[in-house]
Design a protein around this motif. Structure first.
Motif, short mmCIF file in Angstrom:
data_model
loop_
_atom_site.label_atom_id
_atom_site.label_comp_id
_atom_site.label_asym_id
_atom_site.label_seq_id
_atom_site.Cartn_x
_atom_site.Cartn_y
_atom_site.Cartn_z
N MET A 196 -13.44 86.13 70.16
CA MET A 196 -12.61 87.12 70.28
C MET A 196 -13.21 88.26 70.48
SD MET A 196 -10.96 87.54 66.64
CE MET A 196 -11.36 88.22 65.08
N ASN A 197 -14.67 88.50 71.28
CA ASN A 197 -15.21 89.65 71.25
C ASN A 197 -14.47 89.77 73.14
OD1 ASN A 197 -16.31 92.25 71.99
ND2 ASN A 197 -18.12 91.09 72.45
N ASP A 198 -14.45 88.40 73.34
CA ASP A 198 -13.53 88.58 74.97
C ASP A 198 -11.95 88.52 74.90
OD1 ASP A 198 -15.58 87.66 76.24
OD2 ASP A 198 -14.91 85.56 75.99
N ASP A 199 -11.38 88.33 73.76
CA ASP A 199 -9.71 88.64 73.60
C ASP A 199 -9.76 90.47 73.50
OD1 ASP A 199 -9.23 86.38 73.71
OD2 ASP A 199 -8.74 85.94 71.49
N ARG A 200 -10.25 90.82 72.58
CA ARG A 200 -10.58 93.15 72.46
C ARG A 200 -11.06 93.05 73.22
NH1 ARG A 200 -15.00 95.87 68.91
NH2 ARG A 200 -13.70 97.81 69.10
N THR A 201 -11.45 92.92 74.34
CA THR A 201 -12.35 93.12 75.19
C THR A 201 -10.93 93.48 76.57
OG1 THR A 201 -14.32 92.54 74.98
CG2 THR A 201 -13.49 93.47 77.00
N SER A 202 -10.85 91.83 76.87
CA SER A 202 -8.94 92.31 77.18
C SER A 202 -7.89 92.82 77.22
CB SER A 202 -8.44 90.25 77.46
OG SER A 202 -9.93 88.98 77.82
N ALA A 203 -8.31 92.48 75.62
CA ALA A 203 -6.24 93.73 74.89
C ALA A 203 -6.71 95.15 75.69
CB ALA A 203 -6.37 93.37 73.59
N GLU A 204 -8.43 95.47 75.57
CA GLU A 204 -8.80 97.16 75.79
C GLU A 204 -8.29 96.93 77.20
OE1 GLU A 204 -12.81 97.92 74.48
OE2 GLU A 204 -12.25 97.82 72.14
N ILE A 205 -9.36 96.04 77.82
CA ILE A 205 -8.72 96.37 79.68
C ILE A 205 -6.91 96.36 79.42
CG2 ILE A 205 -9.07 95.03 81.94
CD1 ILE A 205 -11.88 94.11 80.39
N ALA A 206 -6.30 95.89 79.39
CA ALA A 206 -4.80 95.57 79.40
C ALA A 206 -4.13 96.91 79.14
CB ALA A 206 -4.02 94.94 78.90
N THR A 207 -4.04 98.04 77.89
CA THR A 207 -4.27 98.96 77.67
C THR A 207 -4.47 100.17 78.75
OG1 THR A 207 -4.55 98.17 75.59
CG2 THR A 207 -4.15 101.00 75.68
N LEU A 208 -5.65 100.32 78.85
CA LEU A 208 -6.22 100.64 80.13
C LEU A 208 -5.29 100.50 81.87
CD1 LEU A 208 -10.47 100.69 79.70
CD2 LEU A 208 -8.58 102.85 78.70
N GLN A 209 -4.84 99.93 81.64
CA GLN A 209 -4.00 99.73 82.86
C GLN A 209 -2.98 100.00 82.71
OE1 GLN A 209 -5.12 95.23 83.51
NE2 GLN A 209 -6.42 95.23 84.74
N ALA A 210 -2.43 99.52 81.95
CA ALA A 210 -1.68 100.34 81.23
C ALA A 210 -1.19 101.86 81.72
CB ALA A 210 -0.72 100.11 80.14
N GLU A 211 -2.47 102.48 80.65
CA GLU A 211 -2.36 104.28 81.18
C GLU A 211 -2.63 104.47 82.35
OE1 GLU A 211 -5.18 104.97 78.13
OE2 GLU A 211 -5.31 104.47 76.01
N ILE A 212 -3.31 103.85 83.10
CA ILE A 212 -3.73 104.26 84.59
C ILE A 212 -2.08 104.20 84.99
CG2 ILE A 212 -5.15 103.77 86.82
CD1 ILE A 212 -7.38 102.83 85.00
N ALA A 213 -1.63 103.07 84.98
CA ALA A 213 -0.50 103.50 85.82
C ALA A 213 0.50 103.93 85.15
CB ALA A 213 0.06 101.25 85.43
N PHE A 214 0.62 104.73 83.98
CA PHE A 214 0.93 106.02 83.54
C PHE A 214 1.04 107.04 83.80
CE2 PHE A 214 2.02 108.97 80.43
CZ PHE A 214 3.56 108.75 80.51
N GLN A 215 0.13 107.02 84.06
CA GLN A 215 -0.57 108.42 84.84
C GLN A 215 -0.74 108.50 85.99
OE1 GLN A 215 -4.72 108.81 83.93
NE2 GLN A 215 -4.48 109.40 81.82
#
Length: 74
Positions: free
Chosen positions: A1-20
């Motif tokens: 479960m912790n790995d899923d949360r970490t993966s989701a946070e990483i995906a969110t950060l990657q999307a934010e970086i791409a947008f920026q």
């Protein structure tokens, strides 16, 4: 479960970086376009200044009183 949360946070950060990154690129393009516009306007102002000086010089050589006289509609 912790790995899923970490993966989701990483995906969110990657999307934010791409947008920026996209935002920075669009701002850079806009800035470059504005700089070109400013350079063009500076050249036009310089040219108009030269034309104005030439007109003033031609007017003062022809008739010095022409600038003092009011137009007939005054």
């Amino acid at each position: 479960m912790n790995d899923d949360r970490t993966s989701a946070e990483i995906a969110t950060l990657q999307a934010e970086i791409a947008f920026q990154g996209d935002s920075v690129q669009r701002l850079n393009d806009a800035l470059a376009s504005q700089q070109q516009d400013i350079l063009m306007l500076q050249r036009q102002v310089a040219l108009l200044g030269e034309q104005l000086r030439a007109l003033r010089e031609n007017g003062s050589h022809r008739d010095g009183a022409a600038e003092v006289e009011k137009p007939p509609h005054y």
